[in-house]
Design a protein around this motif. Structure first.
Motif, PDB file in Angstrom:
ATOM      1  N   GLY A  28      -0.621  -0.961  -1.029  1.00 51.68           N
ATOM      2  CA  GLY A  28      -0.916   0.293  -0.538  1.00 51.68           C
ATOM      3  C   GLY A  28      -0.111   1.369  -0.186  1.00 51.68           C
ATOM      4  N   PRO A  29      -0.314   2.556   0.304  1.00 53.66           N
ATOM      5  CA  PRO A  29       0.877   3.354   0.509  1.00 53.66           C
ATOM      6  C   PRO A  29       1.975   3.220   1.717  1.00 53.66           C
ATOM      7  CG  PRO A  29      -1.322   4.188   1.457  1.00 53.66           C
ATOM      8  CD  PRO A  29      -1.606   2.931   0.463  1.00 53.66           C
ATOM      9  N   GLY A  30       1.416   2.163   2.547  1.00 50.85           N
ATOM     10  CA  GLY A  30       2.253   1.761   3.608  1.00 50.85           C
ATOM     11  C   GLY A  30       3.439   0.993   3.419  1.00 50.85           C
ATOM     12  N   ALA A  31       3.154   0.195   2.217  1.00 51.18           N
ATOM     13  CA  ALA A  31       4.246  -1.166   1.909  1.00 51.18           C
ATOM     14  C   ALA A  31       4.830  -1.205   0.749  1.00 51.18           C
ATOM     15  CB  ALA A  31       3.523  -2.482   2.026  1.00 51.18           C
ATOM     16  N   THR A  32       6.127  -0.895   0.883  1.00 55.54           N
ATOM     17  CA  THR A  32       7.161  -1.038  -0.336  1.00 55.54           C
ATOM     18  C   THR A  32       7.773  -2.151  -0.330  1.00 55.54           C
ATOM     19  OG1 THR A  32       7.053   1.389  -0.323  1.00 55.54           O
ATOM     20  CG2 THR A  32       8.839   0.478  -1.701  1.00 55.54           C
ATOM     21  N   THR A  33       7.809  -3.011  -1.142  1.00 59.20           N
ATOM     22  CA  THR A  33       8.725  -4.131  -1.167  1.00 59.20           C
ATOM     23  C   THR A  33       9.886  -3.895  -1.742  1.00 59.20           C
ATOM     24  OG1 THR A  33       7.997  -4.774  -3.386  1.00 59.20           O
ATOM     25  CG2 THR A  33       6.656  -5.724  -1.630  1.00 59.20           C
TER      26      THR A  33
END
Lengths: 271, 294
Positions: A217-222
């Motif tokens: 989602g918009p909150g999580a960037t790996t």
């Protein structure tokens, strides 16, 4: 078949291994380059490593990736070990073929398809059963478990294939319940395979870009998502430094796993 | 082994991964199929379901328009064909490169073999994204290859190496070469060396013995390795995105762009379904092959 290699085979070997390893070697060398232009050598420097430590976005992404990978590797190891056990020790049961086919699918299926399919599932299940309320670490971990459990099952299954079932049968004949046999006999015997499977699942999760991009989602960037968006802008010496850190960490993990896998002279990587 | 009724524990050990894969692998594929038959809409989610309920009675209204669109717009057919071509060329190159290496590992002194095999497996564990990224630094206009060629005076102008189809093929070969070498190694290792000795004793030249004995007997390894490079190569996204140019059409990238660029989930699902149908034959072939080895 042993003996001396002909000149042609030796050339093939040297060329093949150079092709496999030289690109990463150049990457590592240029991570110590002082110049902002990645490919022009202007002297040794650790400045890109220092810059890395101050890059909040990358550090946050690394933290997200680490949490996802810990969750996913553990889940995939539990499920993959059970699946490998079921396939190796239960010769016949209803739906065995389907289980084997489902396990083999993520090994070869293009990731774009699996990623799209899982995202559509999460969207549908959010509408129908109210889960997941937001996409992020949880949904990425579910996707990675599905991908990685297949690899764990392969490793565990081949380890079990090389073990004599008579030991487990003896324990059962002496009155141990199947759960006890599994925990006290089977699991200790396949432990190296299970650990290697966990490490494999961990690196797979840490490395995945495509599944995470779809189901996040918009909150999580790996970390791979952060690297990818940076790399699309072009080569940057900071990414070289980060790549070097990852390569060193993973190589250390692989060597540790390799010791476990090659222990007792057992081969696990026969396809 | 004594025939024993599966007890509770063994049933659970089977059921848990079964249920997981049913929920997170089988069901999602069915949803892709359903969405591929739905109509694009502005909203969240951006499509109208192909089944409507009126008074509790389901009324299916599948929209085949997405598939018709795949046939009408030549972009998709071209992308499928060029994905197959690129993956096939890459598979062939990987075979020509991997076969001598696998053969050399089998012929190498036994003490070298664990190290040689670990070195084949090592890059497979190293981050895929980073390995593809490494080639950008090598192939870029101001990259390593051009710098060396310019400095030695071989060329006067930088060559265009990056953002081309050969760069994509090179990337696939590089990324999937270990998957080619390992099955070839497994097949060649099983080969009985006395067969070659017998052939030599009977006056067969080494080249003829290779063509008539080694090559046919290693065919299962060739097929397995070939499929392990070809199948993921066809659906590859990262490699064409980073190493390919605007004119390098690959279906995995088309799917990605439909989904992320156009937010057209139904067409993306139709592309995925068509790709799945395309790959089902080689995938089943591979599974048969691996099932037969056990």
């Amino acid at each position: 078949m042993t003996g001396r290699l002909s000149r042609f085979l030796l050339t093939a070997l040297v060329f093949g291994y150079a092709f496999l390893h030289a690109p990463i070697a150049t990457l590592i060398v240029y991570s110590f380059n002082d110049s902002r232009l990645v490919t022009v050598w202007s002297g040794f420097s650790l400045r890109w490593y220092a810059a890395l430590l101050e890059n909040e976005a990358l550090l946050d992404a690394a933290w997200v990736s680490l949490r996802v990978a810990l969750l996913a590797a553990t889940g995939a190891t539990v499920l993959g070990t059970l699946a490998g056990f079921a396939l190796a020790r239960r010769r016949r049961f209803r739906g065995r073929t389907l289980l084997a086919a489902m396990l083999a699918t993520p090994l070869v299926m293009p990731e774009v398809i699996l990623g799209l399919a899982l995202l559509l599932l999460f969207v549908a299940s959010e509408v129908l059963v109210g889960w997941p309320t937001e996409r992020g670490i949880g949904t990425i971990a579910v996707a990675h478990v599905t991908l990685a459990m297949a690899y764990v099952a392969v490793v565990v299954q081949s380890r079990l294939g090389g073990l004599d079932p008579a030991i487990e049968e003896a324990a059962a004949d002496l009155g141990a319940r199947p759960a006890t046999v599994f925990v006290r006999i089977t699991l200790p015997m396949i432990a190296p395979g299970v650990v290697a499977g966990w490490l494999l699942a961990f690196t797979l999760s840490l490395d995945d870009l495509v599944l995470a991009s779809f189901v996040s989602g918009p909150g999580a960037t790996t970390l791979p998502m952060a690297i990818f968006s940076s790399v699309r802008m072009g080569v940057s010496p900071q990414i070289n430094a980060l790549a070097t850190v990852i390569v060193v960490v993973v190589a250390a993990g692989v060597l540790a796993a390799g010791r476990l896998v090659f222990a007792n002279g057992k081969k696990t990587y026969s396809s | 082994m004594k025939a024993r009724r599966a007890d509770g524990f063994v049933r659970i050990a089977t059921a848990v991964p079964y249920v997981w894969l049913g929920l997170f692998l089988l069901l999602p594929f069915l949803i892709v199929l359903v969405v591929s038959l739905s109509t694009k809409e502005i909203g969240t989610p951006p499509f109208a379901p192909p089944v409507t309920f009126s008074g509790g009675v389901p009324r299916p209204a599948p929209d085949l328009g997405n598939y018709a669109y795949l046939f009408d717009d030549p972009l998709y057919a071209l992308a499928y064909l060029s994905s197959i071509r690129v993956a096939a060329i890459a598979t062939l190159v990987a075979l020509l490169l991997g076969y001598p290496v696998a053969y050399a590992i089998v012929r190498a002194p036994a003490a070298w073999r664990p190290l040689l095999l670990t070195l084949v497996i090592l890059p497979f564990w190293t981050s895929f994204l980073i390995r593809v990224y490494a080639w950008i630094g090598i192939l870029a206009p101001n990259g390593l290859v051009n710098n060396v060629l310019l400095a030695t005076g071989v060329i006067a102008e930088p060559l265009v190496l990056l953002s081309t189809e050969p760069a994509v093929i090179l990337g696939i070969v590089y990324s999937y070469l270990p998957f080619m070498i390992l099955p070839l190694y497994a097949a060649l290792e099983r080969l009985d060396p006395t067969l070659l000795e017998a052939a030599a004793d009977l006056g067969c030249r080494p080249a003829a013995a290779f063509l008539r004995i080694t090559l046919p007997l290693s065919l299962p390894g060739i097929v397995a390795g070939g499929l392990l490079v070809f199948v993921p190569g066809v659906g590859e996204f990262v490699i064409p995105d980073l190493l390919g140019g605007a004119d390098t059409l690959m279906i995995g990238k088309v799917l990605w762009d439909e989904f992320f660029g156009n937010t057209d989930w139904p067409v993306a699902s139709a592309v995925a379904t068509a790709l799945l149908v395309l790959l089902i034959v080689p995938v089943l072939w591979l599974q048969r092959l691996q099932g037969g080895q056990r």
